[in-house]
Design an enzyme around this catalytic site. Structure first.
Site, PDB file in Angstrom:
ATOM      1  N   ASP A  12     -26.457  80.645  24.519  1.00 25.52           N
ATOM      2  CA  ASP A  12     -25.157  80.012  24.273  1.00 25.52           C
ATOM      3  C   ASP A  12     -25.379  78.782  23.404  1.00 25.52           C
ATOM      4  O   ASP A  12     -26.232  77.943  23.720  1.00 25.52           O
ATOM      5  CB  ASP A  12     -24.508  79.585  25.593  1.00 25.52           C
ATOM      6  CG  ASP A  12     -24.016  80.776  26.408  1.00 25.52           C
ATOM      7  OD1 ASP A  12     -24.257  81.921  25.983  1.00 25.52           O
ATOM      8  OD2 ASP A  12     -23.409  80.564  27.470  1.00 25.52           O
ATOM      9  N   ASP A 133     -12.673  88.772  29.990  1.00 29.79           N
ATOM     10  CA  ASP A 133     -13.056  87.588  30.750  1.00 29.79           C
ATOM     11  C   ASP A 133     -12.058  87.424  31.886  1.00 29.79           C
ATOM     12  O   ASP A 133     -10.875  87.181  31.654  1.00 29.79           O
ATOM     13  CB  ASP A 133     -13.050  86.356  29.839  1.00 29.79           C
ATOM     14  CG  ASP A 133     -14.043  86.514  28.691  1.00 29.79           C
ATOM     15  OD1 ASP A 133     -15.152  87.009  28.945  1.00 29.79           O
ATOM     16  OD2 ASP A 133     -13.713  86.159  27.550  1.00 29.79           O
TER      17      ASP A 133
END
EC number: 5.3.1.16
Length: 238
Positions: A12, A133
């Site tokens: 990330d 998500d």
């Protein structure tokens, strides 16, 4: 399938560094590397087949901010690279494919602008992963900040018959928490779709990975690797 194919290490990105957020909170950041491309090279040398890269600032702001670092990651990883975070237009997706990225991960655009999303699918069939998500059983978009009234199953089914590669299903409440995996949402979504599902969020141990093995086609692992909860020895002995 061996574990090096099943596990997809995550990098990330924020301000060019490799970081992890706690449960998607941009105020709870831990930096793991100032040189993310070196992590990519390590994962490549260890024999992992796919890498999951997220541009966190892109996800939050709506367009990728870490392209230079993504380019270096691509150069240092021999397998497939999937990138998500801020891909809100055809042009951005094309730019990533032009950099040699294998798959793009898109959620918000698929929810907000179906026409633009379908243009990407038309031009790059089977190279788009739909990001699902989930926050308290509903799809969240826009860097997980905006909640919708749509269930993960409804969202997945909407695109099942289009040329997406598959789905990346993240349970936000567990992401970056090392709290362990809840397999039920994955079992549920597999009843509704035939395309591959990659699990993400909360993996804390080899046990979690074993639980998911056979239910989904892959699992994104970030913090558990960086915090040493899953070791290379574990992987070799599996």
């Amino acid at each position: 399938m061996n574990l090096k194919e099943f596990i997809i290490p995550a990098i990330d990105l924020m301000e060019g560094k490799a970081v992890r957020l706690y449960k998607g909170d941009f105020n709870k950041v831990k930096v793991y590397s100032e040189r993310p491309w070196e992590l990519a090279k390590n994962f490549s040398d260890l024999g992992f087949k796919r890498l999951h890269v997220v541009d966190l600032e892109g996800a939050e702001g709506g367009k990728p901010k870490n392209l230079e670092v993504i380019r270096k990651i691509r150069e240092n990883f021999e397998g497939e690279v999937e990138v998500g975070g801020g891909i809100r237009s055809y042009e951005v997706a094309k730019a990533l494919f032009d950099e040699g990225i294998d798959f793009v991960v898109i959620g918000t655009l698929a929810y907000k602008n179906k026409e633009e999303f379908l243009k990407i699918l038309e031009n790059f069939p089977n190279r788009v992963i739909l990001a699902i998500d989930s926050k308290q059983g509903k799809v969240a978009i826009g860097g997980w900040k905006e909640e919708t009234a749509v269930s993960p199953e409804e969202f997945a089914k909407e695109y099942e018959n289009y040329p997406i590669w598959g789905y990346l299903y993240t349970v936000i409440e567990r992401d970056g928490s090392l709290e362990g995996v809840d397999v039920e949402p994955y079992k549920e979504i597999k009843k509704h779709v035939k395309k591959p599902v990659i699990a993400s969020g909360g993996v804390s141990s080899l046990e979690d990975i074993k639980k998911l093995y056979g239910i989904v086609e892959g699992v994104v692992v970030g913090k558990a690797i960086y915090e040493g909860r899953i070791t290379l020895e574990d992987l070799q002995n599996f």
